[in-house]
Motif scaffolding. Structure first.
Motif, PDB file in Angstrom:
ATOM      1  N   THR A  80      36.664 116.096  73.391  1.00  0.00           N
ATOM      2  CA  THR A  80      37.400 116.267  74.644  1.00  0.00           C
ATOM      3  C   THR A  80      38.829 115.767  74.505  1.00  0.00           C
ATOM      4  O   THR A  80      39.771 116.404  74.991  1.00  0.00           O
ATOM      5  N   ALA A  81      38.997 114.618  73.847  1.00  0.00           N
ATOM      6  CA  ALA A  81      40.338 114.071  73.659  1.00  0.00           C
ATOM      7  C   ALA A  81      41.189 114.996  72.790  1.00  0.00           C
ATOM      8  O   ALA A  81      42.361 115.267  73.106  1.00  0.00           O
ATOM      9  N   GLY A  82      40.606 115.514  71.696  1.00  0.00           N
ATOM     10  CA  GLY A  82      41.346 116.444  70.847  1.00  0.00           C
ATOM     11  C   GLY A  82      41.708 117.718  71.571  1.00  0.00           C
ATOM     12  O   GLY A  82      42.813 118.260  71.399  1.00  0.00           O
ATOM     13  N   GLY A  83      40.793 118.201  72.409  1.00  0.00           N
ATOM     14  CA  GLY A  83      41.083 119.402  73.184  1.00  0.00           C
ATOM     15  C   GLY A  83      42.212 119.197  74.166  1.00  0.00           C
ATOM     16  O   GLY A  83      43.050 120.092  74.366  1.00  0.00           O
ATOM     17  N   ARG A  84      42.252 118.018  74.779  1.00  0.00           N
ATOM     18  CA  ARG A  84      43.326 117.736  75.748  1.00  0.00           C
ATOM     19  C   ARG A  84      44.671 117.657  75.044  1.00  0.00           C
ATOM     20  O   ARG A  84      45.683 118.170  75.560  1.00  0.00           O
ATOM     21  N   VAL A  85      44.716 117.036  73.880  1.00  0.00           N
ATOM     22  CA  VAL A  85      45.961 116.948  73.123  1.00  0.00           C
ATOM     23  C   VAL A  85      46.379 118.330  72.633  1.00  0.00           C
ATOM     24  O   VAL A  85      47.560 118.692  72.675  1.00  0.00           O
ATOM     25  N   ALA A  86      45.412 119.129  72.175  1.00  0.00           N
ATOM     26  CA  ALA A  86      45.716 120.504  71.742  1.00  0.00           C
ATOM     27  C   ALA A  86      46.316 121.307  72.884  1.00  0.00           C
ATOM     28  O   ALA A  86      47.280 122.072  72.696  1.00  0.00           O
ATOM     29  N   GLN A  87      45.747 121.158  74.065  1.00  0.00           N
ATOM     30  CA  GLN A  87      46.269 121.862  75.240  1.00  0.00           C
ATOM     31  C   GLN A  87      47.706 121.458  75.527  1.00  0.00           C
ATOM     32  O   GLN A  87      48.563 122.307  75.826  1.00  0.00           O
ATOM     33  N   GLU A  88      48.002 120.163  75.419  1.00  0.00           N
ATOM     34  CA  GLU A  88      49.362 119.684  75.678  1.00  0.00           C
ATOM     35  C   GLU A  88      50.332 120.191  74.622  1.00  0.00           C
ATOM     36  O   GLU A  88      51.470 120.572  74.935  1.00  0.00           O
ATOM     37  N   ILE A  89      49.911 120.232  73.362  1.00  0.00           N
ATOM     38  CA  ILE A  89      50.775 120.746  72.291  1.00  0.00           C
ATOM     39  C   ILE A  89      51.067 122.218  72.518  1.00  0.00           C
ATOM     40  O   ILE A  89      52.223 122.668  72.411  1.00  0.00           O
ATOM     41  N   SER A  90      50.048 123.005  72.820  1.00  0.00           N
ATOM     42  CA  SER A  90      50.244 124.442  73.042  1.00  0.00           C
ATOM     43  C   SER A  90      51.159 124.690  74.231  1.00  0.00           C
ATOM     44  O   SER A  90      52.055 125.544  74.181  1.00  0.00           O
ATOM     45  N   ARG A  91      50.921 123.936  75.299  1.00  0.00           N
ATOM     46  CA  ARG A  91      51.682 124.164  76.530  1.00  0.00           C
ATOM     47  C   ARG A  91      53.140 123.747  76.406  1.00  0.00           C
ATOM     48  O   ARG A  91      54.043 124.463  76.840  1.00  0.00           O
ATOM     49  N   SER A  92      53.376 122.592  75.786  1.00  0.00           N
ATOM     50  CA  SER A  92      54.725 122.031  75.820  1.00  0.00           C
ATOM     51  C   SER A  92      55.556 122.315  74.568  1.00  0.00           C
ATOM     52  O   SER A  92      56.783 122.218  74.609  1.00  0.00           O
ATOM     53  N   LEU A  93      54.898 122.663  73.454  1.00  0.00           N
ATOM     54  CA  LEU A  93      55.641 122.845  72.213  1.00  0.00           C
ATOM     55  C   LEU A  93      55.626 124.275  71.687  1.00  0.00           C
ATOM     56  O   LEU A  93      56.402 124.608  70.794  1.00  0.00           O
ATOM     57  N   GLY A  94      54.740 125.107  72.198  1.00  0.00           N
ATOM     58  CA  GLY A  94      54.671 126.483  71.731  1.00  0.00           C
ATOM     59  C   GLY A  94      56.018 127.193  71.813  1.00  0.00           C
ATOM     60  O   GLY A  94      56.670 127.188  72.856  1.00  0.00           O
ATOM     61  N   GLY A  95      56.446 127.779  70.703  1.00  0.00           N
ATOM     62  CA  GLY A  95      57.709 128.509  70.683  1.00  0.00           C
ATOM     63  C   GLY A  95      58.932 127.675  70.419  1.00  0.00           C
ATOM     64  O   GLY A  95      60.041 128.208  70.311  1.00  0.00           O
ATOM     65  N   THR A  96      58.773 126.350  70.319  1.00  0.00           N
ATOM     66  CA  THR A  96      59.929 125.496  70.048  1.00  0.00           C
ATOM     67  C   THR A  96      60.120 125.351  68.545  1.00  0.00           C
ATOM     68  O   THR A  96      59.199 125.596  67.769  1.00  0.00           O
ATOM     69  N   PRO A  97      61.302 124.945  68.102  1.00  0.00           N
ATOM     70  CA  PRO A  97      61.551 124.810  66.663  1.00  0.00           C
ATOM     71  C   PRO A  97      60.644 123.761  66.031  1.00  0.00           C
ATOM     72  O   PRO A  97      60.281 122.776  66.676  1.00  0.00           O
ATOM     73  N   PRO A  98      60.284 123.942  64.772  1.00  0.00           N
ATOM     74  CA  PRO A  98      59.472 122.926  64.080  1.00  0.00           C
ATOM     75  C   PRO A  98      60.209 121.588  64.044  1.00  0.00           C
ATOM     76  O   PRO A  98      61.438 121.535  63.995  1.00  0.00           O
ATOM     77  N   ALA A  99      59.449 120.505  64.076  1.00  0.00           N
ATOM     78  CA  ALA A  99      60.018 119.157  64.024  1.00  0.00           C
ATOM     79  C   ALA A  99      59.029 118.231  63.337  1.00  0.00           C
ATOM     80  O   ALA A  99      57.818 118.399  63.464  1.00  0.00           O
ATOM     81  N   ASP A 100      59.559 117.288  62.588  1.00  0.00           N
ATOM     82  CA  ASP A 100      58.698 116.356  61.869  1.00  0.00           C
ATOM     83  C   ASP A 100      58.162 115.268  62.799  1.00  0.00           C
ATOM     84  O   ASP A 100      58.789 114.919  63.800  1.00  0.00           O
ATOM     85  N   GLY A 101      57.021 114.729  62.453  1.00  0.00           N
ATOM     86  CA  GLY A 101      56.520 113.532  63.133  1.00  0.00           C
ATOM     87  C   GLY A 101      55.434 113.751  64.154  1.00  0.00           C
ATOM     88  O   GLY A 101      54.976 112.798  64.772  1.00  0.00           O
ATOM     89  N   ILE A 102      54.987 115.009  64.347  1.00  0.00           N
ATOM     90  CA  ILE A 102      53.986 115.269  65.383  1.00  0.00           C
ATOM     91  C   ILE A 102      52.626 114.668  65.020  1.00  0.00           C
ATOM     92  O   ILE A 102      51.854 114.273  65.904  1.00  0.00           O
ATOM     93  N   GLU A 103      52.299 114.606  63.731  1.00  0.00           N
ATOM     94  CA  GLU A 103      50.934 114.228  63.324  1.00  0.00           C
ATOM     95  C   GLU A 103      50.531 112.829  63.807  1.00  0.00           C
ATOM     96  O   GLU A 103      49.477 112.674  64.436  1.00  0.00           O
ATOM     97  N   PRO A 104      51.304 111.778  63.523  1.00  0.00           N
ATOM     98  CA  PRO A 104      50.890 110.456  64.014  1.00  0.00           C
ATOM     99  C   PRO A 104      50.913 110.345  65.525  1.00  0.00           C
ATOM    100  O   PRO A 104      50.096 109.643  66.120  1.00  0.00           O
ATOM    101  N   ILE A 105      51.863 111.061  66.170  1.00  0.00           N
ATOM    102  CA  ILE A 105      51.928 111.022  67.632  1.00  0.00           C
ATOM    103  C   ILE A 105      50.685 111.658  68.234  1.00  0.00           C
ATOM    104  O   ILE A 105      50.064 111.122  69.162  1.00  0.00           O
ATOM    105  N   ALA A 106      50.300 112.813  67.707  1.00  0.00           N
ATOM    106  CA  ALA A 106      49.095 113.486  68.206  1.00  0.00           C
ATOM    107  C   ALA A 106      47.851 112.651  67.919  1.00  0.00           C
ATOM    108  O   ALA A 106      46.945 112.558  68.759  1.00  0.00           O
ATOM    109  N   ALA A 107      47.801 112.021  66.743  1.00  0.00           N
ATOM    110  CA  ALA A 107      46.641 111.198  66.395  1.00  0.00           C
ATOM    111  C   ALA A 107      46.507 110.009  67.333  1.00  0.00           C
ATOM    112  O   ALA A 107      45.407 109.677  67.791  1.00  0.00           O
ATOM    113  N   ARG A 108      47.623 109.360  67.648  1.00  0.00           N
ATOM    114  CA  ARG A 108      47.574 108.229  68.577  1.00  0.00           C
ATOM    115  C   ARG A 108      47.157 108.685  69.965  1.00  0.00           C
ATOM    116  O   ARG A 108      46.426 107.981  70.676  1.00  0.00           O
ATOM    117  N   ALA A 109      47.628 109.861  70.366  1.00  0.00           N
ATOM    118  CA  ALA A 109      47.243 110.377  71.682  1.00  0.00           C
ATOM    119  C   ALA A 109      45.750 110.664  71.752  1.00  0.00           C
ATOM    120  O   ALA A 109      45.081 110.331  72.739  1.00  0.00           O
TER     121      ALA A 109
END
Length: 415
Positions: A154-183
C-alpha cells in the motif's frame, strides 16, 4: 536464575506491552540466556482514560493558527526523519516542485515520443518493492520487517501514485530513489501504527531503519545504502519542512478532538500518576513480591519512562520491596523530577536511602524525555548512553529495539 521485571512507561496498554515485552525477551535472550523476563503491566488498570468520552474538549468553530518560524538544519538527517514522521510525502512533493520549475525554465524532458516516461518506470518499481533482501537477518531487524511487510504494498502504491501524478512528463532529475524509499518506509510505519496513530509508536533502531531504506533504495535503482546521499534532496527536505510548518497549528486545532483523545494514554498517565500513583507502585511491588516468593534468583527492575519514576518512588519509600538487586531506568525523567522536587517519596536535597539498590540509568541524547542521574545522585547512579539514531519522539520509544542496549546491560545484570 535472575528475574528481570519489565515495567512499561506512559501510554502503554496490553497489546503494545506484549510487543515491547517480546523485544526485551529476545534482546536479553541473545546476550544472557540465564535471564527470566517477568511481566508488570500496570496500564490497563491504573492508566488514564477519558471517563466521559471527551466532552471536556472544546470544538473549534473557525480561525486559523499561526505557523512557526523555526527552520530545519539541512545537515541533520534526524530532522528530515522528524519531518517524514509528520508528512511522509513532503520530500517527494518538494522534489516534484523543483522538477516542474526546471521545466518552466525551458529544460526539456529529453525523451522521444513513444518511449516510456522514466518516471513511470520508477513508479512501477515502487509498486513492486519487497523486503526480501533484509528478511531473515534475525533480531530487531526481523521484527521491523514483520511490522512493515503487511503495509509495504500500500505504501509503495501511494508513492507510485504521487510520482506518476506529480512528476510524469517532467525532465529527468537525479536523487529520486532515496527520496521515494524514505517516503515508502515512512508511509509503511505510519500504517503499521494504525490509521489514527492509536497504536504505540514502533520501536525502531536507526540502523535497522537505514538497512530497510537502503534495500528499498537499491531496488529503485539508487545507491544501496540507508544513509542520505551527499547532496541529493538536502535542500528539498529544508524547503519541505519550512513550507509545512505554517499550517501545522491550524491543522492541530481542526483535529484537536482526535489528537487529544489519542494522546490521553500517554499524557494522561503522567497526570494521573501524580495523584493516583499508589496503584502503579502497588502493581510493581506485587510483581517483585511474586518473584521473590517463587524462590528464584536476583530480581532486577527494568523500567521505561514513567515506569522508571514509579520504581524510584517505590524503592525510596520507607518500606521498599525487599530483594531488588538492581534498578535499570530507560529514558527516565526521575533525575529531572528530583531536581524539580516532584518525586513522591524523595524530596530534593535528600539522599537516596541506604537500602536503595544499584541504579543504572540509560539515555539517548536525542530523547528529550531521557535524563541523566550521575550528577544528581553522585556515586549512586551509573549513566549509560545509547544512540538509536532516531529523532524525537521516536527516540523515546526505540530503546528496546536497539541491540546495543542489551549488550551494555549483559555484564551489569546479576547472576
Amino acid at each position: 536464575m535472575t528475574s528481570v521485571v519489565f515495567v512499561h512507561g506512559t501510554g502503554v496498554r496490553a497489546k503494545s506491552y506484549e510487543k515491547s515485552f517480546a523485544r526485551v525477551v529476545s534482546g536479553l535472550g541473545r546476550v544472557r540466556a540465564d535471564i527470566r523476563v517477568v511481566r508488570c503491566l500496570w496500564g490497563e488498570r491504573h492508566g488514564a482514560s477519558l471517563g466521559l468520552d471527551g466532552v471536556s474538549i472544546p470544538v473549534r468553530a473557525k480561525g486559523r493558527g499561526v505557523g512557526g518560524d523555526e527552520l530545519l538544519d539541512e545537515d541533520d538527517p534526524l530532522a528530515v526523519w522528524a519531518l517524514l514522521e509528520v508528512d511522509p510525502l513532503a520530500e517527494l512533493r518538494e522534489f516534484a516542485a523543483a522538477a516542474k520549475a526546471r521545466r518552466g525554465q525551458g529544460v526539456r524532458a529529453g525523451f522521444a515520443p513513444g518511449r516510456q516516461d522514466p518516471w513511470q518506470v520508477v513508479a512501477g518499481t515502487a509498486r513492486g518493492l519487497s523486503l526480501e533482501a533484509v528478511t531473515g537477518g534475525g533480531g530487531s531487524l526481523d521484527a521491523l520487517v514483520s511490522d512493515l511487510a503487511p503495509h509495504l504494498g500500500t505504501a509503495g502504491g501511494r508513492v507510485a501514485q504521487e510520482i506518476s501524478r506529480s512528476l510524469g512528463g517532467t525532465p529527468p532529475a537525479d536523487g529520486i530513489e532515496p527520496i521515494a524509499a524514505r517516503a515508502v518506509y515512512a508511509l509503511a510505519v505510519q500504517r503499521a501504527e494504525g490509521p489514527h496513530g492509536d497504536e504505540e509508536p514502533l520501536a525502531v533502531d536507526g540502523a535497522d531503519r537505514d538497512t530497510v531504506v537502503g534495500a528499498l533504495t537499491a531496488q529503485l535503482g539508487g545507491a544501496g545504502r540507508g544513509g542520505f546521499a551527499a547532496r541529493a534532496a538536502k535542500g528539498v527536505a529544508v524547503r519541505a519542512l519550512n513550507s509545512y510548518l505554517s499550517p501545522l497549528s491550524s491543522l492541530a486545532h481542526t483535529f484537536r478532538g482526535g489528537i487529544t483523545k489519542g494522546s490521553v494514554p500517554a499524557s494522561g498517565d503522567i497526570l494521573r500518576y501524580q495523584v493516583r500513583g499508589a496503584g502503579v507502585r502497588a502493581a510493581i511491588r506485587e510483581a517483585v513480591r511474586a518473584e521473590i516468593a517463587s524462590g528464584g534468583g536476583p530480581v532486577v527492575l527494568l523500567a521505561h519512562s514513567l515506569g522508571g519514576i514509579a520504581c524510584v518512588d517505590l524503592l525510596a519509600e520507607p518500606d521498599p520491596p525487599a530483594g531488588v538487586d538492581l534498578l535499570v531506568t530507560v529514558g527516565s525523567q526521575a533525575p529531572f523530577l528530583y531536581e524539580l522536587d516532584a518525586l513522591t517519596a524523595l524530596r530534593r536535597g535528600e539522599p537516596l536511602p541506604g537500602a536503595f539498590p544499584r541504579w543504572i540509568n540509560v539515555y539517548d541524547e536525542q530523547d528529550l524525555l531521557g535524563f541523566v542521574g550521575e550528577k544528581v545522585f553522585p556515586d549512586r547512579v551509573t549513566d549509560l548512553r545509547v544512540n538509536t539514531r532516531q529523532p524525537f519522539p521516536r527516540a523515546h520509544t526505540s530503546y528496546f529495539a536497539h541491540q546495543r542496549l542489551y549488550e551494555l546491560l549483559a555484564p551489569e545484570l546479576p547472576k
